[in-house]
Write an enzyme that holds these catalytic residues in place. Structure first.
Site, PDB file in Angstrom:
ATOM      1  CD  GLU A  24       6.490  -2.483  10.938  1.00 23.46           C
ATOM      2  OE1 GLU A  24       6.154  -1.448  11.520  1.00 23.46           O
ATOM      3  OE2 GLU A  24       5.853  -2.957   9.992  1.00 23.46           O
ATOM      4  CB  CYS A  69      -8.082   5.422   5.411  1.00 25.90           C
ATOM      5  SG  CYS A  69      -8.889   6.598   6.524  1.00 25.90           S
ATOM      6  CB  CYS A 118     -14.588   8.239   1.404  1.00 26.82           C
ATOM      7  SG  CYS A 118     -13.522   9.099   2.576  1.00 26.82           S
ATOM      8  CB  CYS A 146     -13.836   3.331   2.141  1.00 23.85           C
ATOM      9  SG  CYS A 146     -13.513   2.761   3.811  1.00 23.85           S
ATOM     10  CB  CYS A 194     -16.397   5.681   8.143  1.00 22.46           C
ATOM     11  SG  CYS A 194     -15.211   7.018   8.409  1.00 22.46           S
TER      12      CYS A 194
HETATM   13 FE1  SF4 Z   1     -11.202   6.404   5.821  1.00 26.78          FE
HETATM   14 FE2  SF4 Z   1     -13.755   6.587   6.609  1.00 26.78          FE
HETATM   15 FE3  SF4 Z   1     -13.061   7.438   4.178  1.00 26.78          FE
HETATM   16 FE4  SF4 Z   1     -13.078   4.819   4.765  1.00 26.78          FE
HETATM   17  S1  SF4 Z   1     -14.844   6.201   4.689  1.00 26.78           S
HETATM   18  S2  SF4 Z   1     -11.468   5.937   3.634  1.00 26.78           S
HETATM   19  S3  SF4 Z   1     -12.391   4.844   6.884  1.00 26.78           S
HETATM   20  S4  SF4 Z   1     -12.381   8.290   6.120  1.00 26.78           S
END
Ligand code: SF4
Length: 376
Positions: free
Chosen positions: A44, A199, A206, A209, A215
């Site tokens: 970390e 992200c 996206c 995602c 989102c």
């Molecule tokens: Fe990030 Fe939203 Fe794109 Fe998903 S949709 S990668 S959460 S910005």
């Protein structure tokens, strides 16, 4: 906007993220096998400001030399900094070392397993403490590092700069609301992987995602605008003159930096803030005129350093070997009070003549090492 509407319901978010992690997350990172508090802690701290790919080699070498916390606590600082050389942000290494010693003194050689006790150690903030407890002990605590702040700011549409306390408090509340009841260690790793690989700060994926439907930033076309950037402040610039003194055996004179200056505890070149200071330092060190080396600059987090270095051949071989590497010149006596760096507390504690083959055994800042390796 409520947390339940953004990124799906909190429990839905965790379940979706865990399913994504099972299929796409990172399961073979060295600190996951075994996932002990000490290994998670070292990883970390190394991962603060540094990417996983860069950390991997450093982590393996560090753990080979210091497999357990007491070995780290017992090591000389030079050994710790040498293994950190090139990772940057050396304060992290000094804090790690100091915290290991405190754990030996106060906690029987182990990291404590309570959030407040962990967060009281040097270099361990609330998020790092939580990452250790969640990953090594399965405790149900939330993390909020830079990656998680970005993910949550986008999911919720939080528009303030995350460094502002009021914004940070809202993001902590979001992070806590989304914790699952089970699989905390995996969930914590999943969040980190999600922020690091999907992200991402620039060009998030996206289209791939799994939480896109919830989102807020995606729905409102504000992905590129969130999280809000820190208000810009012009970066100050400082100058330094560095002297490369090289003896007839090819060794260079290095000094260990003390005080509260940057690169504290690392080995660097004799340095002054301006030409007059450099002349005084050169005379005090008994070196003749030299020739200029290509200038370079280096960005620290709070200022930019512009360096002009010069190379000086020292005709007589320096006395002593690497061991007795002292130059015979008292470090402070040789450093003139005027012309030294302004912040500077940058004083030399000790000077040594160092051969190229010994660079690996010392903590050398990356720009200094690069300069030394480029010498004609
Ligand atoms: Fe990030 Fe939203 Fe794109 Fe998903 S949709 S990668 S959460 S910005």
């Amino acid at each position: 906007m409520s947390s339940a509407d953004a990124g799906g319901s909190p429990s839905g978010f965790a379940a979706t993220l865990l399913a994504w992690y099972d299929a796409h997350g990172r399961h073979d990172l060295p600190w996951q096998h075994p996932r002990t508090p000490y290994r998670v802690w070292v990883s970390e701290v190394m991962l603060q400001q540094t990417r996983v790919q860069t950390v991997l080699g450093y982590f393996e070498r560090f753990l080979a030399r210091f497999p357990e916390l007491p070995a780290l606590a017992a090591a000389p600082e030079d050994d710790v900094l040498a293994l950190w050389s090139g990772l940057g942000y050396y304060r992290r290494a000094r804090h790690l070392h100091h915290a290991a010693r405190l754990c030996v003194e106060r906690h029987g050689g182990e990291l404590p397993d309570r959030l407040d006790a962990l967060a009281a150690l040097p270099g361990i903030g609330r998020s790092t403490a939580a990452a250790i407890l969640a990953q090594a002990h399965g405790q149900r605590v939330a993390i909020l590092d830079g990656n998680v702040k970005r993910v949550l700011a986008r999911l919720t549409g939080e528009a303030g700069w995350p460094g502002q306390p009021v914004v940070e408090r809202r993001l902590w509340a979001e992070a806590e609301a989304r914790l699952p009841q089970q699989r905390i260690a995996d969930y914590t790793q999943a969040l980190m992987d999600f922020g690091a690989t999907l992200c991402t700060p620039r060009r998030p994926r996206c289209g791939d995602c799994p939480v896109q439907a919830g989102c807020h930033a995606f729905a409102t076309g504000r992905v590129a605008l969130l999280p809000t950037r820190k208000p810009a402040k012009p970066m100050p610039t400082r100058q330094a003159r560095m002297l490369v003194l090289r003896d007839t055996q090819g060794r260079v004179l290095l000094e260990r930096r003390e005080g509260k200056a940057v690169w504290q505890g690392l080995w660097s070149l004799p340095e002054a803030a301006d030409e007059a200071g450099a002349e005084g330092l050169r005379a005090a060190l008994g070196a003749g005129p030299g020739r200029s080396l290509p200038a370079f600059d280096h960005a620290f987090s709070h200022y930019r350093l512009e360096v002009q270095a010069s190379l000086h051949a020292v005709r007589e071989p320096a006395p002593g070997g690497m061991e007795a590497a002292a130059t015979g010149i008292p470090a402070d006596a040789a450093a003139p009070a005027t012309g030294m760096p302004a912040d500077a507390a940058a004083r030399a504690a000790e000077r040594r003549w160092v051969a190229r083959t010994d660079y690996d055994s010392l903590g050398l800042p990356r720009p200094i090492r690069r300069l030394l390796e480029s010498l004609p």
